[in-house]
Enzyme design. Structure first.
Site, PDB file in Angstrom:
ATOM      1  N   HIS A   1      -3.530   4.436  -2.391  1.00  0.00           N
ATOM      2  CA  HIS A   1      -4.474   3.374  -1.888  1.00  0.00           C
ATOM      3  C   HIS A   1      -5.306   3.901  -0.589  1.00  0.00           C
ATOM      4  O   HIS A   1      -6.275   4.064  -0.167  1.00  0.00           O
ATOM      5  CB  HIS A   1      -3.731   2.155  -1.260  1.00  0.00           C
ATOM      6  CG  HIS A   1      -3.218   1.039  -2.214  1.00  0.00           C
ATOM      7  ND1 HIS A   1      -1.802   1.158  -2.415  1.00  0.00           N
ATOM      8  CD2 HIS A   1      -3.777   0.514  -3.445  1.00  0.00           C
ATOM      9  CE1 HIS A   1      -1.742   0.358  -3.519  1.00  0.00           C
ATOM     10  NE2 HIS A   1      -2.866  -0.250  -3.912  1.00  0.00           N
TER      11      HIS A   1
ATOM     12  N   LEU B   1       0.787  -1.195  -0.021  1.00  0.00           N
ATOM     13  CA  LEU B   1       0.017  -0.105   0.001  1.00  0.00           C
ATOM     14  C   LEU B   1       0.724   1.164   0.016  1.00  0.00           C
ATOM     15  O   LEU B   1       1.928   1.243   0.653  1.00  0.00           O
ATOM     16  CB  LEU B   1      -1.136   0.027   1.176  1.00  0.00           C
ATOM     17  CG  LEU B   1      -1.990  -1.334   1.269  1.00  0.00           C
ATOM     18  CD1 LEU B   1      -2.786  -0.882   2.524  1.00  0.00           C
ATOM     19  CD2 LEU B   1      -2.680  -1.261   0.013  1.00  0.00           C
TER      20      LEU B   1
ATOM     21  N   LYS C   1      -6.251   5.959 -11.803  1.00  0.00           N
ATOM     22  CA  LYS C   1      -4.902   5.459 -12.226  1.00  0.00           C
ATOM     23  C   LYS C   1      -5.047   4.179 -13.182  1.00  0.00           C
ATOM     24  O   LYS C   1      -4.319   3.854 -14.112  1.00  0.00           O
ATOM     25  CB  LYS C   1      -4.064   4.929 -11.080  1.00  0.00           C
ATOM     26  CG  LYS C   1      -2.858   3.841 -11.130  1.00  0.00           C
ATOM     27  CD  LYS C   1      -1.512   4.582 -11.666  1.00  0.00           C
ATOM     28  CE  LYS C   1      -0.545   3.776 -11.789  1.00  0.00           C
ATOM     29  NZ  LYS C   1      -0.557   2.458 -11.843  1.00  0.00           N
TER      30      LYS C   1
ATOM     31  N   GLN D   1      -5.250 -12.555 -12.323  1.00  0.00           N
ATOM     32  CA  GLN D   1      -5.166 -11.439 -13.329  1.00  0.00           C
ATOM     33  C   GLN D   1      -3.801 -11.183 -13.746  1.00  0.00           C
ATOM     34  O   GLN D   1      -3.711 -10.171 -14.566  1.00  0.00           O
ATOM     35  CB  GLN D   1      -5.859 -10.297 -12.535  1.00  0.00           C
ATOM     36  CG  GLN D   1      -4.677  -9.669 -11.485  1.00  0.00           C
ATOM     37  CD  GLN D   1      -5.480  -8.573 -10.809  1.00  0.00           C
ATOM     38  OE1 GLN D   1      -6.579  -8.900 -10.171  1.00  0.00           O
ATOM     39  NE2 GLN D   1      -5.181  -7.348 -11.019  1.00  0.00           N
TER      40      GLN D   1
HETATM   41  P1  AMP Z   1      -4.078  -2.285  -6.747  1.00  0.00           P
HETATM   42  O1  AMP Z   1      -3.452  -2.648  -5.359  1.00  0.00           O
HETATM   43  O2  AMP Z   1      -2.882  -1.851  -7.578  1.00  0.00           O
HETATM   44  O3  AMP Z   1      -4.771  -3.418  -7.376  1.00  0.00           O
HETATM   45  O4  AMP Z   1      -4.955  -1.041  -6.656  1.00  0.00           O
HETATM   46  C1  AMP Z   1      -6.112  -1.148  -5.782  1.00  0.00           C
HETATM   47  C2  AMP Z   1      -6.906   0.295  -6.025  1.00  0.00           C
HETATM   48  O5  AMP Z   1      -6.000   1.544  -5.472  1.00  0.00           O
HETATM   49  C3  AMP Z   1      -7.204   0.355  -7.418  1.00  0.00           C
HETATM   50  O6  AMP Z   1      -8.635   0.823  -7.483  1.00  0.00           O
HETATM   51  C4  AMP Z   1      -6.358   1.317  -8.072  1.00  0.00           C
HETATM   52  O7  AMP Z   1      -6.901   1.978  -9.191  1.00  0.00           O
HETATM   53  C5  AMP Z   1      -6.099   2.231  -6.786  1.00  0.00           C
HETATM   54  N1  AMP Z   1      -4.782   2.948  -7.022  1.00  0.00           N
HETATM   55  C6  AMP Z   1      -3.685   2.436  -7.311  1.00  0.00           C
HETATM   56  N2  AMP Z   1      -2.762   3.642  -7.512  1.00  0.00           N
HETATM   57  C7  AMP Z   1      -3.426   4.551  -7.277  1.00  0.00           C
HETATM   58  C8  AMP Z   1      -2.866   5.957  -7.293  1.00  0.00           C
HETATM   59  N3  AMP Z   1      -1.849   6.178  -7.472  1.00  0.00           N
HETATM   60  N4  AMP Z   1      -3.858   6.852  -6.982  1.00  0.00           N
HETATM   61  C9  AMP Z   1      -5.048   6.638  -6.879  1.00  0.00           C
HETATM   62  N5  AMP Z   1      -5.673   5.232  -6.822  1.00  0.00           N
HETATM   63  C10 AMP Z   1      -4.852   4.446  -6.969  1.00  0.00           C
END
Ligand code: AMP
Length: 280
Positions: free
Chosen positions: A37, A33, A150, A61
């Site tokens: 996040h 995180l 993102k 995925q």
């Molecule tokens: P992930 O852990 O990469 O699967 O991301 C979990 C959630 O956090 C997803 O909805 C992503 O789009 C969001 N997320 C990832 N990076 C960012 C960021 N830099 N800014 C805002 N939300 C993000």
């Protein structure tokens, strides 16, 4: 914060402690995180009675096994960050909890969305995203699901999933949180060495260039210029493309009014980075 590893225990707890009239907000993640996040968790907390987050590195995925194996895992600090942000419940399932052996694999009719950009370059990726989100939404049954811009195409895919499966869940998309120099925060950034971290910023610079230079008419030369710019800075580019912000239809000839987004996916050695920027 309560940490729960079993799906049944989580849905029972939510039913018992949070009857129908309470708003449940949900922030699914794959862990490692960062502030992107955490901004989703904070937004969720402001708008709901109960905030549930999940950490699950979803094997289905990952179209590239090496990417899955190298996905960063920082569970202890993740728990600290979620606690500090005021998350109420963390769902931390095992792979067999999400994918019990012997269950048939579902197919999701994603149509066009699965054929372009990430869909094209990562075959099967969005089917895997739908499998896990379908499962998570069935367990948590959130009032609101929090996603980050993102992952622009992923937001559209999940909206389609919610529609296909008739989930009674609203979707809230939050803006991309960036480092002070503009690099989008990403769990994969920790895999960049010092030199690559400096290079990584050129993705943001390329998108800003597209934003500044986009004019009505043909866009091919501008897309090529941005691709060349990244290649010259050491990237192996999957795509730099400009699409209709509402449906991801690729735009080759811009009328000057259509709301557009530039989307980029490119590798620095082994690490694949994606980003996007709304252009108008
Ligand atoms: P992930 O852990 O990469 O699967 O991301 C979990 C959630 O956090 C997803 O909805 C992503 O789009 C969001 N997320 C990832 N990076 C960012 C960021 N830099 N800014 C805002 N939300 C993000």
């Amino acid at each position: 914060m309560i940490i729960i590893k079993e799906a049944l225990a989580l849905s029972n707890l939510l039913k018992k402690r949070h009857p129908g009239n309470q708003h449940i907000g949900f922030v699914p993640t794959m862990g490692a995180l960062h502030d992107g996040h955490i901004s989703l968790v904070k937004q969720c907390k402001l708008e709901n009675d109960i905030t549930v987050s999940s950490i699950f590195v979803n094997p289905t995925q990952f179209n590239n096994p090496a990417d899955f194996e190298k996905y960063p895992i920082t569970i202890e600090s993740d728990i600290d960050k979620l606690e500090a942000a005021g998350c109420d419940i963390l769902f931390l399932p095992s792979v067999t909890e999400i994918y019990p052996p012997g269950k048939p694999t579902l197919h999701y009719e994603l149509g066009y969305l699965e054929t372009v950009l990430e869909g094209h370059y990562r075959p099967g990726h969005f089917q895997g995203v739908c499998m896990v989100v379908d499962k998570l939404l069935s367990i948590v049954q959130p009032t609101v699901l929090y996603l980050g811009q993102k992952d622009y195409q992923q937001c559209m895919v999940i909206s389609k999933l919610v529609e296909l499966k008739n989930f009674n869940t609203a979707i809230r998309i939050s803006e991309t949180i960036r480092e002070t120099d503009g690099l989008a925060m990403s769990s994969r950034n920790v895999r960049l060495n010092e030199q690559e971290r400096i290079q990584a910023l050129f993705i943001y610079k390329a998108m800003i260039m597209v934003k500044n230079e986009m004019k009505p008419g043909k866009l091919g030369a501008l897309k090529e210029k941005a691709t060349r710019f990244l290649t010259e800075h050491g990237f192996k580019v999957d795509y730099v493309d400009i699409a209709d912000a509402s449906n991801l239809a690729l735009i080759n000839d811009w009328d000057g009014r259509q709301k557009a987004v530039v989307l980029v996916a490119a590798y620095l050695h082994e690490v694949r980075l994606i980003d996007n920027l709304i252009l108008n």
